[in-house]
Design a protein around this motif. Structure first.
Motif, mmCIF file in Angstrom:
data_model
loop_
_atom_site.group_PDB
_atom_site.id
_atom_site.type_symbol
_atom_site.label_atom_id
_atom_site.label_comp_id
_atom_site.label_asym_id
_atom_site.label_seq_id
_atom_site.Cartn_x
_atom_site.Cartn_y
_atom_site.Cartn_z
ATOM 1 N N ARG A 138 0.823 -1.206 0.000
ATOM 2 C CA ARG A 138 0.000 0.000 0.000
ATOM 3 C C ARG A 138 0.857 1.256 0.000
ATOM 4 N N ILE A 139 0.339 2.282 -0.680
ATOM 5 C CA ILE A 139 0.921 3.626 -0.677
ATOM 6 C C ILE A 139 -0.033 4.538 0.075
ATOM 7 N N ALA A 172 -4.582 5.382 -7.867
ATOM 8 C CA ALA A 172 -5.422 4.308 -7.336
ATOM 9 C C ALA A 172 -6.226 3.650 -8.448
ATOM 10 N N HIS A 173 -6.729 4.450 -9.381
ATOM 11 C CA HIS A 173 -7.490 3.887 -10.502
ATOM 12 C C HIS A 173 -6.580 3.051 -11.410
ATOM 13 N N GLU A 174 -5.367 3.521 -11.619
ATOM 14 C CA GLU A 174 -4.427 2.781 -12.469
ATOM 15 C C GLU A 174 -3.999 1.464 -11.828
ATOM 16 N N GLY A 181 -2.467 -1.027 -3.213
ATOM 17 C CA GLY A 181 -3.560 -0.100 -2.978
ATOM 18 C C GLY A 181 -3.033 1.277 -2.646
ATOM 19 N N VAL A 182 -3.915 2.262 -2.702
ATOM 20 C CA VAL A 182 -3.551 3.653 -2.417
ATOM 21 C C VAL A 182 -4.546 4.236 -1.426
ATOM 22 N N THR A 183 -4.029 4.922 -0.416
ATOM 23 C CA THR A 183 -4.847 5.665 0.538
ATOM 24 C C THR A 183 -4.412 7.122 0.522
ATOM 25 N N VAL A 184 -5.349 8.035 0.318
ATOM 26 C CA VAL A 184 -5.042 9.466 0.413
ATOM 27 C C VAL A 184 -5.652 9.984 1.704
ATOM 28 N N VAL A 185 -4.860 10.746 2.458
ATOM 29 C CA VAL A 185 -5.227 11.178 3.797
ATOM 30 C C VAL A 185 -5.419 12.693 3.811
#
Length: 277
Positions: A138-139, A172-174, A181-185
């Motif tokens: 995850r990023i 995240a879509h790419e 996975g990608v989480t934006v905070v």
């Protein structure tokens, strides 16, 4: 699906010498996650390691300026040698510049973007191959409350945090369907030193600067430890977005309801004298 177990994983955390970065490192160590701690502040990194030192996790420290593209590009090999791989990348490092667009010099605008936005992009590009090599990774990219709204006096900072938000969502879509996975905070007012260390216009008197920093600090109330707990719980749940703090949740709602005129409403909710300038 059960929560993602962070025990025996390895995480890179930028901006780990203080604030949210240090609190995230402490929270990850408590979960049994090995750590590669990165920051320009070497003394702060040493203190973070002292706080979390334990036989349960492996810790490495890396003096790093995320604006230095060569240093960022070289870091994955160092982390892989120390830890054998990477499961979690936390792009937390960030800085602030105060003042209106007319006040902020082009040099300060670019300085902020090199850290807040290009640092995120470079770290992601550098570490994505290691992350892709894991069954699950995850990023986590730290945007801001000011990646949801754009107050006056925050042209540089808001622009950088909106950029982090857009980059994270597109990435995240790419990566959908992959192992990463990608989480934006979006943290609200977290009690860190970001206001005290912000660059301010050269024409400001010391008294004006002190008043500005005091006004900004009065909005920073949430303890970093609480912010980190919210972020890590969201990571464990594999959330794509997390709002940190009641202020972030309220502002996000207002922006959704009145996306063009939100600032006139939000100003009424800010105690007199504390609005962003």
């Amino acid at each position: 699906m059960p929560n993602w177990n962070l025990e025996n994983r390895t995480a890179v955390v930028t901006g780990a010498a203080s604030g949210i970065g240090r609190a995230l490192a402490v929270g990850l160590a408590a979960r049994g996650c090995n750590l590669a701690l990165a920051d320009r502040n070497v003394a702060g990194l040493e203190e973070t390691e002292r706080v979390i030192a334990t036989n349960r996790v492996r810790i490495s420290r890396h003096a790093l300026d995320v604006a230095d593209r060569e240093a960022v590009a070289a870091l994955p090999a160092v982390v892989e040698a120390a830890h054998g791989g990477l499961d979690l990348l936390v792009n937390n490092a960030g800085v602030a510049v105060g003042g209106t667009f007319d006040d902020v010099t082009e040099a300060d605008f670019e300085w902020l973007f090199e850290i807040n936005f290009w640092g995120v992009v470079r770290m992601t590009r550098a570490f994505l191959p290691l992350l892709r090599a894991q069954p699950e990774a995850r990023i986590v990219n730290l945007s801001s409350l000011y990646g949801l709204i754009a107050p006056p006096g925050q042209t540089a900072y808001a622009a950088s945090k909106f950029a982090v938000r857009g980059f994270s969502q597109a990435l995240a879509h790419e990566l959908a369907g992959s192992s990463v996975g990608v989480t934006v905070v979006h943290p609200g007012g977290v009690a860190t030193s970001v206001a005290d260390s912000a660059r301010l216009p050269a024409h400001m008197t010391p008294e004006e600067a002190a008043r500005g920093r005091a006004a900004a600090n009065s909005l920073l109330k949430l303890p970093p430890e609480r912010a980190a707990a919210i972020i890590l719980a969201a990571v464990e749940r594999r959330q794509g977005r997390v709002l940190v703090g009641t202020d972030a949740k309220l502002v996000a709602l207002i922006e959704r309801l009145v996306p063009v005129s939100y600032w006139s409403l939000i100003q009424k909710l800010i105690p007199r004298g504390r609005a962003a300038t």
